[in-house]
Design a protein around this motif. Sequence first.
Motif, mmCIF file in Angstrom:
data_model
loop_
_atom_site.group_PDB
_atom_site.id
_atom_site.type_symbol
_atom_site.label_atom_id
_atom_site.label_comp_id
_atom_site.label_asym_id
_atom_site.label_seq_id
_atom_site.Cartn_x
_atom_site.Cartn_y
_atom_site.Cartn_z
ATOM 1 N N GLY A 48 0.647 -1.051 -0.074
ATOM 2 C CA GLY A 48 -0.201 0.139 0.054
ATOM 3 C C GLY A 48 0.951 1.233 0.000
ATOM 4 O O GLY A 48 2.153 1.111 -0.088
ATOM 5 N N ASN A 49 0.295 2.383 0.026
ATOM 6 C CA ASN A 49 0.899 3.754 0.189
ATOM 7 C C ASN A 49 0.984 4.031 1.514
ATOM 8 O O ASN A 49 -0.264 4.437 2.177
ATOM 9 C CB ASN A 49 0.019 4.755 -0.622
ATOM 10 C CG ASN A 49 0.949 6.045 -0.736
ATOM 11 O OD1 ASN A 49 1.698 6.553 0.148
ATOM 12 N ND2 ASN A 49 0.519 6.803 -1.839
ATOM 13 N N PRO A 50 2.082 4.125 2.578
ATOM 14 C CA PRO A 50 2.316 4.400 3.799
ATOM 15 C C PRO A 50 1.635 5.864 3.986
ATOM 16 O O PRO A 50 1.176 6.148 5.159
ATOM 17 C CB PRO A 50 3.593 4.216 4.129
ATOM 18 C CG PRO A 50 4.276 4.045 2.796
ATOM 19 C CD PRO A 50 3.273 3.835 1.725
ATOM 20 N N ASP A 51 1.726 6.942 3.025
ATOM 21 C CA ASP A 51 1.350 8.175 3.267
ATOM 22 C C ASP A 51 -0.395 8.097 3.556
ATOM 23 O O ASP A 51 -0.652 9.251 3.997
ATOM 24 C CB ASP A 51 1.487 8.974 2.164
ATOM 25 C CG ASP A 51 3.336 9.133 1.882
ATOM 26 O OD1 ASP A 51 4.042 8.852 2.913
ATOM 27 O OD2 ASP A 51 3.797 9.459 0.894
ATOM 28 N N LEU A 52 -1.057 7.192 3.018
ATOM 29 C CA LEU A 52 -2.509 7.145 3.161
ATOM 30 C C LEU A 52 -2.850 6.758 4.709
ATOM 31 O O LEU A 52 -4.215 6.948 5.005
ATOM 32 C CB LEU A 52 -3.097 6.448 2.084
ATOM 33 C CG LEU A 52 -2.828 6.952 0.558
ATOM 34 C CD1 LEU A 52 -3.424 5.889 -0.454
ATOM 35 C CD2 LEU A 52 -3.453 8.210 0.424
ATOM 36 N N GLY A 53 -2.227 6.147 5.246
ATOM 37 C CA GLY A 53 -2.788 5.814 6.628
ATOM 38 C C GLY A 53 -3.317 4.522 6.580
ATOM 39 O O GLY A 53 -3.702 3.868 5.475
ATOM 40 N N PRO A 54 -3.938 3.933 7.608
ATOM 41 C CA PRO A 54 -5.078 2.827 7.474
ATOM 42 C C PRO A 54 -6.200 3.018 6.822
ATOM 43 O O PRO A 54 -6.552 4.336 7.030
ATOM 44 C CB PRO A 54 -4.987 2.202 9.057
ATOM 45 C CG PRO A 54 -4.557 3.504 9.803
ATOM 46 C CD PRO A 54 -3.528 4.564 8.990
ATOM 47 N N ALA A 55 -6.770 2.069 6.237
ATOM 48 C CA ALA A 55 -8.120 1.994 5.816
ATOM 49 C C ALA A 55 -9.137 2.469 6.751
ATOM 50 O O ALA A 55 -9.183 1.967 8.005
ATOM 51 C CB ALA A 55 -8.475 0.774 5.051
ATOM 52 N N PRO A 56 -10.093 3.338 6.681
ATOM 53 C CA PRO A 56 -11.029 3.579 7.683
ATOM 54 C C PRO A 56 -12.056 2.486 7.844
ATOM 55 O O PRO A 56 -12.480 1.402 6.934
ATOM 56 C CB PRO A 56 -12.061 5.004 6.844
ATOM 57 C CG PRO A 56 -11.849 4.256 5.335
ATOM 58 C CD PRO A 56 -10.392 3.915 5.304
ATOM 59 N N LEU A 57 -12.750 2.622 9.120
ATOM 60 C CA LEU A 57 -13.685 1.699 9.424
ATOM 61 C C LEU A 57 -14.935 1.832 8.554
ATOM 62 O O LEU A 57 -15.437 3.109 8.538
ATOM 63 C CB LEU A 57 -14.141 1.716 10.979
ATOM 64 C CG LEU A 57 -14.999 1.090 11.593
ATOM 65 C CD1 LEU A 57 -14.752 0.450 12.755
ATOM 66 C CD2 LEU A 57 -16.582 1.502 11.490
ATOM 67 N N ILE A 58 -15.634 0.904 8.050
ATOM 68 C CA ILE A 58 -16.960 1.251 7.272
ATOM 69 C C ILE A 58 -17.953 0.232 7.470
ATOM 70 O O ILE A 58 -17.571 -1.029 7.228
ATOM 71 C CB ILE A 58 -16.638 1.081 5.705
ATOM 72 C CG1 ILE A 58 -15.342 2.248 5.242
ATOM 73 C CG2 ILE A 58 -17.701 1.544 4.973
ATOM 74 C CD1 ILE A 58 -14.894 2.258 3.775
ATOM 75 N N PRO A 59 -18.926 0.580 8.308
ATOM 76 C CA PRO A 59 -19.714 -0.573 8.378
ATOM 77 C C PRO A 59 -20.148 -1.380 7.550
ATOM 78 O O PRO A 59 -20.768 -0.841 6.489
ATOM 79 C CB PRO A 59 -20.775 0.292 9.491
ATOM 80 C CG PRO A 59 -20.268 1.589 9.666
ATOM 81 C CD PRO A 59 -19.039 1.844 8.894
ATOM 82 N N GLY A 60 -20.222 -2.629 7.593
ATOM 83 C CA GLY A 60 -20.886 -3.347 6.511
ATOM 84 C C GLY A 60 -19.939 -3.653 5.461
ATOM 85 O O GLY A 60 -19.936 -4.702 4.661
ATOM 86 N N ARG A 61 -18.897 -2.994 5.492
ATOM 87 C CA ARG A 61 -17.701 -3.206 4.127
ATOM 88 C C ARG A 61 -16.470 -3.582 4.712
ATOM 89 O O ARG A 61 -15.854 -4.221 4.388
ATOM 90 C CB ARG A 61 -17.849 -1.849 3.410
ATOM 91 C CG ARG A 61 -19.007 -1.503 2.517
ATOM 92 C CD ARG A 61 -19.313 -2.421 1.431
ATOM 93 N NE ARG A 61 -18.218 -2.567 0.475
ATOM 94 C CZ ARG A 61 -18.212 -1.832 -0.376
ATOM 95 N NH1 ARG A 61 -19.056 -0.883 -0.755
ATOM 96 N NH2 ARG A 61 -17.221 -1.979 -1.207
ATOM 97 N N ASN A 62 -15.906 -2.652 5.698
ATOM 98 C CA ASN A 62 -14.551 -2.843 6.146
ATOM 99 C C ASN A 62 -14.654 -2.732 7.827
ATOM 100 O O ASN A 62 -14.490 -1.634 8.390
ATOM 101 C CB ASN A 62 -13.489 -1.891 5.781
ATOM 102 C CG ASN A 62 -12.090 -2.127 6.226
ATOM 103 O OD1 ASN A 62 -11.791 -3.375 6.201
ATOM 104 N ND2 ASN A 62 -11.156 -1.353 6.345
ATOM 105 N N PRO A 63 -15.743 -3.480 8.325
ATOM 106 C CA PRO A 63 -15.989 -3.523 9.869
ATOM 107 C C PRO A 63 -14.994 -3.399 10.950
ATOM 108 O O PRO A 63 -15.402 -2.606 12.080
ATOM 109 C CB PRO A 63 -16.937 -4.488 9.948
ATOM 110 C CG PRO A 63 -16.424 -5.535 8.994
ATOM 111 C CD PRO A 63 -15.847 -4.941 8.052
#
Length: 142
Positions: A48-63
């Motif tokens: 991944g691209n470390p400058d973007l940080g971790p993926a956000p919490l998305i209920p039902g998609r990236n819980p």
Amino acid sequence: SKSSNGRVRATGTFDNPVWFTCLDTGDGRYPGCWNGVIIAGNATLGVGNPDLGPAPLIPGRNPLGGGLQDQRAGVRFGGKNDADSSGELRFTGIEYGGNPALGLGALTLGACGAGTVFESVLVQGSAGGAVETIGGFCAIDP
């Protein structure tokens, strides 16, 4: 739309397919006249691209949130849900898309999960690659 929380639903039939293409504005239609279809999912990326940080919490998609992110043309994708569904393309055609300078195929799949459905998808007249895949776990049924 630039969202990793949306889902595409292009469900054509054999006799009535869905088409994605550019408009003829007087110059004709040609390979690369638009960036193509970008599907942003929430599945795992190997890099991944470390400058973007971790993926956000998305209920039902990236819980659970977290996971690596990357982006193409300002569209972010990536997460920790390998079963994620970014929607479906059935009996769909994509023509004249793609932008090699931005790392885009006519159909770009960023971290699409196994729940994303591709069935009878045709890509023609693309600039660069027809299908660009970045991580993810989706299967494409030609």
